[in-house]
Design an enzyme around this catalytic site. Structure first.
Site, short mmCIF file in Angstrom:
data_model
loop_
_atom_site.label_atom_id
_atom_site.label_comp_id
_atom_site.label_asym_id
_atom_site.label_seq_id
_atom_site.Cartn_x
_atom_site.Cartn_y
_atom_site.Cartn_z
N LYS A 114 0.85 -1.21 0.00
CA LYS A 114 0.00 0.00 0.00
C LYS A 114 0.88 1.25 0.00
CE LYS A 114 -4.09 -1.83 0.26
NZ LYS A 114 -5.11 -1.77 -0.71
N LYS A 212 -1.18 -11.05 -9.15
CA LYS A 212 -2.43 -11.53 -8.56
C LYS A 212 -3.61 -10.73 -9.11
CE LYS A 212 -3.98 -9.98 -4.46
NZ LYS A 212 -5.29 -10.05 -3.84
N LYS A 215 -8.55 -6.09 -7.05
CA LYS A 215 -9.44 -4.96 -7.33
C LYS A 215 -8.64 -3.71 -7.66
CE LYS A 215 -12.74 -6.45 -3.86
NZ LYS A 215 -12.63 -6.34 -2.41
P1 ADP Z 1 -8.42 -7.45 -3.47
O1 ADP Z 1 -7.01 -7.89 -3.20
O2 ADP Z 1 -8.85 -7.77 -4.84
O3 ADP Z 1 -8.69 -6.03 -3.06
P2 ADP Z 1 -9.70 -8.26 -0.98
O4 ADP Z 1 -8.51 -7.81 -0.21
O5 ADP Z 1 -10.98 -7.54 -0.77
O6 ADP Z 1 -9.34 -8.33 -2.54
O7 ADP Z 1 -9.90 -9.80 -0.68
C1 ADP Z 1 -11.09 -10.47 -0.32
C2 ADP Z 1 -10.79 -11.95 -0.21
O8 ADP Z 1 -10.44 -12.47 -1.52
C3 ADP Z 1 -9.60 -12.31 0.70
O9 ADP Z 1 -9.85 -13.51 1.39
C4 ADP Z 1 -8.46 -12.48 -0.27
O10 ADP Z 1 -7.44 -13.33 0.22
C5 ADP Z 1 -9.17 -13.12 -1.47
N1 ADP Z 1 -8.48 -12.82 -2.73
C6 ADP Z 1 -8.19 -11.60 -3.23
N2 ADP Z 1 -7.56 -11.70 -4.42
C7 ADP Z 1 -7.46 -13.03 -4.69
C8 ADP Z 1 -6.92 -13.79 -5.78
N3 ADP Z 1 -6.38 -13.20 -6.81
N4 ADP Z 1 -6.98 -15.14 -5.71
C9 ADP Z 1 -7.55 -15.75 -4.64
N5 ADP Z 1 -8.07 -15.10 -3.59
C10 ADP Z 1 -8.04 -13.75 -3.59
#
Ligand code: ADP
Ligand code: TRP
Length: 344
Positions: A114, A212, A215
């Site tokens: 971040k 990865k 969002k």
């Molecule tokens: P992002 O990283 O897209 O902002 P979040 O932090 O809101 O997503 O994550 C919500 C859930 O989705 C968490 O349990 C996170 O580990 C899982 N997650 C996020 N990105 C992935 C991914 N690319 N593959 C598998 N799980 C993911």
């Protein structure tokens, strides 16, 4: 008594396939296994660390509640609630923060990422410790405190099993360390929570399979409420590798392997089985078949979500009832904690 399972997702925008395969699908499967007492929440306080617009945040909260229900979470089987309604969390977070060295927080990978978002990727790669600290000093304190709040989320309900994606493992390790520290100082109060990883805990981006799906990089995301046309376009243009063989080989063929892992994750089939199903097809045919599969898979989800969003008051009511139930349990646990700490 059944073991307690808890997890949350931040209302920071539309859910992508990584969120679904790494988290939400697993939530639904675990709920339906009947083996756990389940708590699932909208992590709105965590989302505040991104400093969202008030209107966007409240819209995203309702949207995420609709995602939860449309995907199959059921308020009759699980407590489905909004994090900010659980007041005892704040007191536990404070207690836990007094057991946390600042150095542990600024060492967290998610925090570092971040902080480094503020500068160009090339610059971030060769940043010095001094420069990093300088930028970190200007970052909002909530981002550093993020894992302490996450630990409080889990521990205020006595959470034992935590379904999350791969990127949250470090935060869980941090929680386990805190539990050991707390129990050692005040006597056994918490169980060390364990992560439950889904079959696809780290889905990669469609536009760059070395990163990865996240969002924060919407260009590489397939959103679970995308229209069939968008799904087809995104999968058609997803980066694939040289050669033409359909093979699961994340090192040599990260692009096609990522697409195969989508089908394995959604269908429950093994990667070998999925690979065999596409043998003899070329990239174009494989992509076409994958986009049809994904589109069909989410067809009833899309319909349910659209219907749920027609009644936002109904969604708010479900969150309100779930929050009331969860807050009662949290208040009870807080009394036990305060007693141990000497605050009563
Ligand atoms: P992002 O990283 O897209 O902002 P979040 O932090 O809101 O997503 O994550 C919500 C859930 O989705 C968490 O349990 C996170 O580990 C899982 N997650 C996020 N990105 C992935 C991914 N690319 N593959 C598998 N799980 C993911
Ligand atoms: N940090 C998690 C994420 O970014 C969301 C979250 C907040 C969470 N509190 C939690 C997940 C407690 C599991 C348990 O996805």
């Amino acid at each position: 008594m059944k073991p307690i399972l808890i997890s949350g997702i931040q209302p920071t925008g539309r859910l992508h396939l990584g969120n679904y395969l790494g988290a939400l699908k697993n939530f639904v499967d675990l709920q339906n296994s009947g083996k756990y007492e389940c708590y699932f929440f909208v992590a709105d306080l965590h989302a505040l660390t991104e400093n969202p617009d008030a209107k966007d945040l409240s819209r995203n909260i309702i949207n995420l509640a609709a995602d939860f229900l449309a995907a199959g979470l059921n308020p009759k089987k699980s407590a489905i609630f909004q994090q900010s309604k659980i007041e005892p969390l704040q007191e536990l977070k404070w207690i836990l923060s007094t057991l946390t060295p600042i150095s542990e927080l600024i060492r967290m990978t998610a925090f570092k990422e971040k902080v480094l978002q503020a500068i160009k990727p090339a610059e971030a790669k060769k940043i010095t410790k001094e420069k990093f600290e300088k930028i970190a000093e200007g970052t909002n304190f909530g981002l550093a405190e993020y894992p302490v709040l996450m630990a409080a989320d889990i521990l205020i309900f006595g959470g034992q099993f935590i379904p999350v994606g791969h990127d949250q493992l470090q935060h869980l390790e941090f929680t386990r360390t805190l539990v050991r520290k707390f129990n050692k100082k005040f006597g056994k109060t918490f169980i060390e929570p364990q992560a439950l990883l889904a079959k696809t805990p780290r889905l990669m981006s469609l536009d760059d399979p070395t990163k990865k799906m996240s969002k924060s990089r919407p260009a590489g995301c397939l959103f679970i409420d995308d229209s069939p046309e968008d799904i087809e376009r995104k999968i058609k243009t997803a980066i694939t590798d040289s050669g033409s063989e359909i093979k699961y080989d994340p090192k040599e063929k990260p692009g096609i392997s990522n697409l195969l892992s989508i089908i394995a994750g959604l269908s429950g089939k093994s990667l070998e089985e999925v690979e065999r199903g596409f043998s003899g097809m070329n990239y174009g045919e494989t992509k076409h078949s994958i986009s049809d599969y994904v589109s069909d898979y989410f067809s009833s989800f899309r319909k349910k979500k659209t219907a749920l969003l027609k009644n936002p008051a109904g969604l708010k009511k479900i969150l309100q009832l779930g929050s009331g139930r969860a807050a009662k349990i949290a208040s009870k646990k807080l009394l036990e904690i305060k007693n141990k700490v000497g605050l009563l």
